[in-house]
Structures are given as C-alpha cells and as structure tokens.
Design an enzyme around this catalytic site. Structure first.
Site, PDB file in Angstrom:
ATOM      1  N   ASN A   7       0.880  -1.176   0.000  1.00  0.00           N
ATOM      2  CA  ASN A   7       0.000   0.000   0.000  1.00  0.00           C
ATOM      3  C   ASN A   7       0.915   1.222   0.000  1.00  0.00           C
ATOM      4  OD1 ASN A   7      -1.418   2.310   0.831  1.00  0.00           O
ATOM      5  ND2 ASN A   7      -3.035   1.076   1.723  1.00  0.00           N
ATOM      6  N   GLU A  35      -3.965   1.930  -2.900  1.00  0.00           N
ATOM      7  CA  GLU A  35      -4.037   3.373  -2.639  1.00  0.00           C
ATOM      8  C   GLU A  35      -3.135   4.161  -3.594  1.00  0.00           C
ATOM      9  OE1 GLU A  35      -5.612   5.206   1.007  1.00  0.00           O
ATOM     10  OE2 GLU A  35      -4.307   3.770   2.020  1.00  0.00           O
ATOM     11  N   ASP A 146      -3.851  -4.964   0.956  1.00  0.00           N
ATOM     12  CA  ASP A 146      -4.137  -4.353   2.248  1.00  0.00           C
ATOM     13  C   ASP A 146      -5.520  -4.827   2.659  1.00  0.00           C
ATOM     14  OD1 ASP A 146      -4.779  -2.806   4.387  1.00  0.00           O
ATOM     15  OD2 ASP A 146      -4.348  -0.878   3.434  1.00  0.00           O
ATOM     16  N   ASN A 148      -6.817  -4.538   5.669  1.00  0.00           N
ATOM     17  CA  ASN A 148      -7.390  -3.750   6.760  1.00  0.00           C
ATOM     18  C   ASN A 148      -8.003  -4.644   7.834  1.00  0.00           C
ATOM     19  OD1 ASN A 148      -6.940  -0.867   6.606  1.00  0.00           O
ATOM     20  ND2 ASN A 148      -8.029  -0.907   4.660  1.00  0.00           N
ATOM     21  N   ASP A 217      -1.453  -6.268   6.086  1.00  0.00           N
ATOM     22  CA  ASP A 217      -1.176  -6.536   4.665  1.00  0.00           C
ATOM     23  C   ASP A 217      -0.754  -8.000   4.546  1.00  0.00           C
ATOM     24  OD1 ASP A 217      -1.044  -3.603   3.354  1.00  0.00           O
ATOM     25  OD2 ASP A 217      -0.190  -3.568   5.385  1.00  0.00           O
ATOM     26  N   ASP A 246       2.912   4.710   4.947  1.00  0.00           N
ATOM     27  CA  ASP A 246       2.736   4.186   6.308  1.00  0.00           C
ATOM     28  C   ASP A 246       2.704   2.654   6.329  1.00  0.00           C
ATOM     29  OD1 ASP A 246       0.342   4.510   4.945  1.00  0.00           O
ATOM     30  OD2 ASP A 246      -0.759   5.329   6.644  1.00  0.00           O
ATOM     31  N   HIS A 247       2.645   2.027   5.133  1.00  0.00           N
ATOM     32  CA  HIS A 247       2.699   0.563   5.039  1.00  0.00           C
ATOM     33  C   HIS A 247       4.067   0.116   4.501  1.00  0.00           C
ATOM     34  CE1 HIS A 247      -1.778  -0.305   5.168  1.00  0.00           C
ATOM     35  NE2 HIS A 247      -1.781   0.998   4.947  1.00  0.00           N
TER      36      HIS A 247
END
Length: 256
Positions: A7, A35, A146, A148, A217, A246-247
DNA sequence: ATGGCTTCTCGTAGAAGA
C-alpha cells in the site's frame, strides 16, 4: 518467483520509491499496489513500462486505486468485483507467469458505528462469494493486498487498546477466517517469524520508531502455491525512507 | 491527552486513513 504487495499511500508521491525498490529486488515477478489515489488518465503507465515492466491498473481521484506491476505479461485482467456494484476501485486480478494474482485494497471501515463498517463487511462477503469459483477456475491463486484486518491479537502491538476496534473486530476476523476456509493460507504464518512483526505503523506519535503497528497486509495462497512457498517477509526498509508510505511491502517467495 | 502525521482537494480547512 516472488509475489509482493504494497500500500503506497499515493503513487504520485511514491513512484520513485516503488521503482527503486523493484530495481533492488529483481526476483519480484509481480507487485500489487494499493491506494494509488489517481485516475487512470494520469497513471504513470509510460514511466513504469519504460522501466521494463508490464502494468495494469484501476484508479480514481483521491481515494483507493489498485495496480499490478509485473516483469512478465499480465493476462486475463479483471477490474473490480463483478458481483458488487461499487464505484470504489479496490480490486484488480491478473494472471502472471501462470499464477492468478488478486490484488485488493479492502475497505477500512473507519469505526464500528460508521456507515463504512457495514460497507466493509458487505465488500468482504462479495469477495468471498466471488473467490470460491475464481479459485476453482485458477487453482494457483494468490490473494494479496491491504486487508485492513489484523487476523489475530499477535498481529496487534497493543491488543488491549485495540480490542473491539475496527481492523480487529470479530466480524472482520470471521471474514478473514472464511477466506482461510476457502483453502487459502496466510503465507506469513507458514514460517517462523519474529514477534511483533507488523506491516503498518501510524504516522503519528512515532508509530514506526516505537513499533506500534499492525499486520494488516497479507499474501494468502491456495494449496498448490503453499506447497512451493519458501518464505514470506515484511520488508521494513522502505518504511525507513524519507516520506515513506505508512505501510511496508510484504513479499512471498515461491519456488516456481 | 481521542491527539499525534500525511495525503488529497473545483484546496489553503477538513476529511480520511488505520
């Protein structure tokens, strides 16, 4: 071959990092991105192809957006879940080197009392319904992206603080278990792993420095791919970069 | 301390992410 997922939280910002990371990892056959946050008209197709890759993508402005970048041709590309009418671009499937790769940016859900939470559960139910025949048609299938969802408490830096929250709530975790019940396995858990290995860390409050993260992930594999899977790792290096996503990417190695 | 940081937009403040 290696199958990877990342991501990137805006491909516009992260494209140089993506190309640099791929150049440093020549064993990666296919990388699924989430994303990308860009419409197809502005997707950097030419730049990626000029770097020697094949690419397929489905994007929209501001939010969501998924892509596959591969060192081999991407065949039988499918965009979106055919059984879920949705303007949000969250799924792309393609066959690369004989492996059906499904890249997904699964909904976040925001919070349990948000309207985005039932949307998340419905999206996951549609994914489950679509996947069953998809796996039957493609026995060598990898579901990556991802999710989530942090599947277990050991995938959460502070399970007590997160208890009952979105990303760990029982209905989400039940859907993750239903994915496993389709015959998929979490490739990360096929191997000995360091405790507190995560794939996402909050930008705020020095999340990465404190390793205050979540493992959300994942690379899930059908049995024929589990049989040849020799490793699955989270690569923390890109998270240390200037202006990181951030991933962190997750990479599964297959003896194919 | 319910914030912190980063990204995006018919933007310059507010929403969303997770």
């Amino acid at each position: 071959m290696q199958i990877a997922t990342w991501n990137v939280n805006s491909l516009k910002v992260r494209l140089p990092q993506v190309l640099e990371w791929l150049a440093a990892h020549p064993e990666i056959t296919v990388l699924a991105l989430q994303e990308t946050k860009m419409e197809d008209a502005v997707f950097p197709k030419a730049e990626i192809e000029a770097a020697g890759f094949h690419v397929a993508f489905a994007g929209q402005k501001t939010y969501n957006g998924v892509a596959l970048i591969a060192r081999a041709p991407i065949e039988q590309v499918q965009l979106n879940l055919p059984n879920f009418d949705d303007p949000q671009k969250r799924l792309i499937a393609g066959t690369v080197a004989g492996v059906r790769v499904v890249g997904a940016y699964m909904p976040n859900g925001q919070s349990l009392d948000s309207e985005k939470y039932p949307y998340k559960l419905s999206w996951l139910d549609a994914l489950l319904a679509w996947l069953e025949p998809e796996i039957a048609a493609h026995p060598k299938l990898a579901l990556v992206g991802d999710y989530n969802i942090a599947p277990e408490d050991r995938d959460v830096h502070d399970p007590k603080a997160w208890e009952g929250q979105v990303l760990v709530s029982p209905p989400e975790r039940e859907r993750f278990q239903k994915l496993l019940a389709l015959g998929l396995k979490d490739s990360f858990r096929l191997f000995e792993q360091a405790e507190k290995t995560f794939s996402w860390w909050d930008y705020r409050a020095a999340g990465f420095r404190r390793n205050a993260g979540l493992r959300i992930d994942h690379v899930l594999l059908t049995a024929p791919l589990v049989d040849v899977c020799t490793a699955c790792v989270v690569d923390r290096e890109p998270r240390k970069a200037e202006r990181p996503s951030d991933h962190a990417p997750v990479v599964a190695t297959l003896a194919l």
